[in-house]
Design a protein around this motif. Sequence first.
Motif, PDB file in Angstrom:
ATOM      1  N   LEU A 359       0.691  -1.604  -0.266  1.00  0.00           N
ATOM      2  CA  LEU A 359      -0.451  -0.268  -0.209  1.00  0.00           C
ATOM      3  C   LEU A 359       0.543   1.236  -0.127  1.00  0.00           C
ATOM      4  CD1 LEU A 359      -2.903  -0.983   3.085  1.00  0.00           C
ATOM      5  CD2 LEU A 359      -2.948  -1.078  -0.479  1.00  0.00           C
ATOM      6  N   GLU A 360       1.656   1.469  -1.044  1.00  0.00           N
ATOM      7  CA  GLU A 360       2.441   2.408  -1.185  1.00  0.00           C
ATOM      8  C   GLU A 360       2.326   3.520  -1.706  1.00  0.00           C
ATOM      9  OE1 GLU A 360       6.863   1.795  -1.146  1.00  0.00           O
ATOM     10  OE2 GLU A 360       6.498  -0.289  -2.491  1.00  0.00           O
ATOM     11  N   ALA A 361       1.902   4.943  -0.611  1.00  0.00           N
ATOM     12  CA  ALA A 361       1.025   6.385  -1.878  1.00  0.00           C
ATOM     13  C   ALA A 361       2.344   6.552  -2.577  1.00  0.00           C
ATOM     14  CB  ALA A 361       1.044   7.108  -0.807  1.00  0.00           C
ATOM     15  N   VAL A 362       1.310   7.040  -3.505  1.00  0.00           N
ATOM     16  CA  VAL A 362       1.253   7.786  -4.484  1.00  0.00           C
ATOM     17  C   VAL A 362       0.491   9.205  -4.038  1.00  0.00           C
ATOM     18  CG1 VAL A 362       2.072   8.398  -7.188  1.00  0.00           C
ATOM     19  CG2 VAL A 362       1.588   6.193  -5.673  1.00  0.00           C
ATOM     20  N   ASP A 363       1.553  10.344  -4.949  1.00  0.00           N
ATOM     21  CA  ASP A 363       1.117  11.757  -3.720  1.00  0.00           C
ATOM     22  C   ASP A 363       1.218  12.945  -5.046  1.00  0.00           C
ATOM     23  OD1 ASP A 363      -0.319  13.714  -2.632  1.00  0.00           O
ATOM     24  OD2 ASP A 363       0.539  13.275  -0.918  1.00  0.00           O
ATOM     25  N   ARG A 371      -2.802   3.980  -4.282  1.00  0.00           N
ATOM     26  CA  ARG A 371      -1.400   3.033  -3.488  1.00  0.00           C
ATOM     27  C   ARG A 371      -1.264   1.860  -4.418  1.00  0.00           C
ATOM     28  NH1 ARG A 371      -0.606   5.033   2.162  1.00  0.00           N
ATOM     29  NH2 ARG A 371      -2.535   5.998   2.884  1.00  0.00           N
ATOM     30  N   ILE A 372      -0.195   1.784  -4.160  1.00  0.00           N
ATOM     31  CA  ILE A 372       0.316   0.737  -4.975  1.00  0.00           C
ATOM     32  C   ILE A 372       0.614  -1.230  -4.374  1.00  0.00           C
ATOM     33  CG2 ILE A 372       2.057  -0.301  -6.876  1.00  0.00           C
ATOM     34  CD1 ILE A 372       1.994   2.583  -7.668  1.00  0.00           C
ATOM     35  N   ASP A 373       0.533  -2.010  -4.651  1.00  0.00           N
ATOM     36  CA  ASP A 373       0.827  -3.288  -3.784  1.00  0.00           C
ATOM     37  C   ASP A 373       0.950  -4.021  -5.205  1.00  0.00           C
ATOM     38  OD1 ASP A 373      -0.306  -3.681  -0.590  1.00  0.00           O
ATOM     39  OD2 ASP A 373      -0.261  -5.425  -2.462  1.00  0.00           O
ATOM     40  N   GLY A 374       1.977  -4.483  -3.848  1.00  0.00           N
ATOM     41  CA  GLY A 374       2.731  -5.834  -4.250  1.00  0.00           C
ATOM     42  C   GLY A 374       1.882  -7.085  -4.749  1.00  0.00           C
ATOM     43  N   ALA A 375       0.435  -7.071  -3.935  1.00  0.00           N
ATOM     44  CA  ALA A 375      -0.259  -8.517  -3.973  1.00  0.00           C
ATOM     45  C   ALA A 375      -1.060  -8.916  -5.727  1.00  0.00           C
ATOM     46  CB  ALA A 375      -2.392  -7.931  -3.628  1.00  0.00           C
ATOM     47  N   LEU A 376      -0.345 -10.243  -5.550  1.00  0.00           N
ATOM     48  CA  LEU A 376      -0.504 -10.819  -6.354  1.00  0.00           C
ATOM     49  C   LEU A 376      -1.620 -12.760  -6.276  1.00  0.00           C
ATOM     50  CD1 LEU A 376       2.946 -12.226  -7.356  1.00  0.00           C
ATOM     51  CD2 LEU A 376       1.212 -10.720  -8.965  1.00  0.00           C
ATOM     52  N   THR A 377      -1.762 -12.269  -4.812  1.00  0.00           N
ATOM     53  CA  THR A 377      -2.922 -14.025  -5.040  1.00  0.00           C
ATOM     54  C   THR A 377      -4.342 -13.153  -4.100  1.00  0.00           C
ATOM     55  OG1 THR A 377      -1.489 -14.271  -3.734  1.00  0.00           O
ATOM     56  CG2 THR A 377      -1.413 -15.731  -4.730  1.00  0.00           C
ATOM     57  N   ARG A 472     -12.880  10.374  -8.273  1.00  0.00           N
ATOM     58  CA  ARG A 472     -12.684  11.058  -7.687  1.00  0.00           C
ATOM     59  C   ARG A 472     -13.025  11.805  -5.940  1.00  0.00           C
ATOM     60  NH1 ARG A 472     -13.746  11.445 -12.142  1.00  0.00           N
ATOM     61  NH2 ARG A 472     -14.759  12.039 -13.415  1.00  0.00           N
ATOM     62  N   ARG A 473     -13.001  12.993  -5.863  1.00  0.00           N
ATOM     63  CA  ARG A 473     -12.932  13.777  -4.814  1.00  0.00           C
ATOM     64  C   ARG A 473     -13.614  12.403  -3.285  1.00  0.00           C
ATOM     65  NH1 ARG A 473     -12.213  17.847  -1.709  1.00  0.00           N
ATOM     66  NH2 ARG A 473     -12.025  19.671  -3.608  1.00  0.00           N
ATOM     67  N   GLY A 474     -12.186  11.740  -2.164  1.00  0.00           N
ATOM     68  CA  GLY A 474     -12.590  11.275  -1.846  1.00  0.00           C
ATOM     69  C   GLY A 474     -12.449   9.271  -2.237  1.00  0.00           C
ATOM     70  N   ASP A 475     -12.064   9.125  -3.220  1.00  0.00           N
ATOM     71  CA  ASP A 475     -12.018   8.187  -3.530  1.00  0.00           C
ATOM     72  C   ASP A 475     -10.564   7.574  -3.184  1.00  0.00           C
ATOM     73  OD1 ASP A 475     -14.932   8.384  -4.698  1.00  0.00           O
ATOM     74  OD2 ASP A 475     -13.960   8.159  -6.915  1.00  0.00           O
ATOM     75  N   ALA A 476     -10.738   5.837  -3.659  1.00  0.00           N
ATOM     76  CA  ALA A 476      -9.033   5.385  -3.348  1.00  0.00           C
ATOM     77  C   ALA A 476      -8.813   4.334  -4.549  1.00  0.00           C
ATOM     78  CB  ALA A 476      -9.320   4.579  -2.858  1.00  0.00           C
ATOM     79  N   VAL A 477      -7.500   4.569  -4.943  1.00  0.00           N
ATOM     80  CA  VAL A 477      -7.322   3.696  -6.470  1.00  0.00           C
ATOM     81  C   VAL A 477      -6.690   3.268  -6.099  1.00  0.00           C
ATOM     82  CG1 VAL A 477      -5.934   3.806  -8.703  1.00  0.00           C
ATOM     83  CG2 VAL A 477      -8.078   5.220  -7.714  1.00  0.00           C
ATOM     84  N   LEU A 478      -5.854   0.926  -5.767  1.00  0.00           N
ATOM     85  CA  LEU A 478      -5.509   0.752  -5.907  1.00  0.00           C
ATOM     86  C   LEU A 478      -4.647  -0.274  -6.986  1.00  0.00           C
ATOM     87  CD1 LEU A 478      -3.871  -1.490  -3.901  1.00  0.00           C
ATOM     88  CD2 LEU A 478      -5.874  -2.421  -3.791  1.00  0.00           C
TER      89      LEU A 478
END
Length: 520
Positions: A359-363, A371-377, A472-478
Amino acid sequence: MARWFVDRLPQRGIPSVSLRRLLPEARFVGCADWEVTGCAVDHRRLDPGQVFVAVRDARYDGHGHVREALDRGAAGIVVEREIPDAGRLQVVVDDARAAHSRLCQALAGDPSARLATLGVTGVYGKTVVGQMARAILNAAGVRCGLVGGSGWSDGVVSRPLGAGLAEAGTEPNGAWPGGAAGLASILSYMVEQQCEAGVIEVGAEALESRRLEGVTFQAAVATDLALPPGTPVDEALRRRRAKARLFRKIAPGGAAIVNDDDPDAELLGGLNLDARRVSFGLERPGRVDVSAAVQRVDSSGSRFLLQGFDRVRPVDLRLVGVRHVSHALAAAALAWSLHIDADAVVAGLESVACVANHLEAVDEGQDFDVRIDGALTAAPLAQALAALKSVSAGRLHLVLSAEGGQDRATRRALSHVAESVADRVVLTLGNPRSEDPDQVLDDVLGGFRRPGKVHVEPDRRRAIEAAVSDARRGDAVLIAGKGRNGYQIFADRVAPFDDFAVARRALVGRRARHTAWRSA
């Protein structure tokens, strides 16, 4: 063994190691003892005068290459069965991998005897807890090395796994670059750099393949032992038995640190009667050694009151999700067992701003979370989505991809998690490797009950841009599936690709478009 040992043995004052002392249960053929100065498990990398250790796994059996090893100048062999025409110097053992690991550690000078060697195991959170533990020790003024899933540090410089190890990959299976020899080399580097402690992330595979034989632990912590739903019973038991080996390797008087919130992990605390049992958890404060009262969890992290030290201390953790509070308690309990001051514990925990692939942030100043995450499963993806869902006021967007080589069931499990938690899914490619990219996409898409609601965009760059554009405002992108992996692997090429760089450009471009629109 790696060339590193051969070059440095005279400097270390270790001219040889007695195999009789190191392997007292072995059967010696043609000799009463044998003093060795180097070893190898790959007949192609053996140096003249070394001992050849005939390890075997699903893909490689050293017993079939004894003749080649002798032709290259092997002084003798360590085998699991006597080889009739292999000469007089043979040592027959029950487990050649265990023998090799012990020999590597002995030739490196038994570095774990000169370090406070700390093991971290569990299904989830090993990397996070390992980094937190190292940060706490550093805050306490204890120079600490680290061997993690994505890199290692000798206490001074951090490197990716494989870097700095001469002839890394000397073990045929290559699961841990350098294998047992690589681990011994890293621990020895820590000693050279005057480290007082070393943290090792310990997975079931490393324990099953005996790579940690010869390593003594002063403490070990289990984050959890829960496996994803549907895991076959025999596999679950195999993994748990493997992790039990770590707790049996704790030195007398050391600490066995267990998660009271996980009944399976908690059982590990009773395996080693010579070790002190230390517990942590959130669910039963007052019944465990280290606990916490959570006060806040949001997109900036969490705030909790750390309990169990001389007084209650507030901690402002910068990692997102309540699961990281449990990870912080695991690291704090490890520190508690080592009698580290609470101020150093708080300072160390608060210094961890991010953990690679978690969950590394990109700001870029946007009004939504990326957020960027390495989840593969499915299981780590579910944890990442749940953490973002708990702190997001708006919709949850997911850039989803599967890895080449995964089976269809694994891919469809990803789909089920994505559909049940995310509000919008953009399906794209990760590393298809040798597989047909369309087949990878079809396998994942086939796991959705309502595939018509999934946006399929094979081009990963465009997929990330689409997810960012729609937020949009308040959303989250993974953006999941690759993390810091800086390339895409196809059957015919390896293409540079950085999720972070692409996400940043998409955010900057979005902001420029909005600025131009307002100006117009």
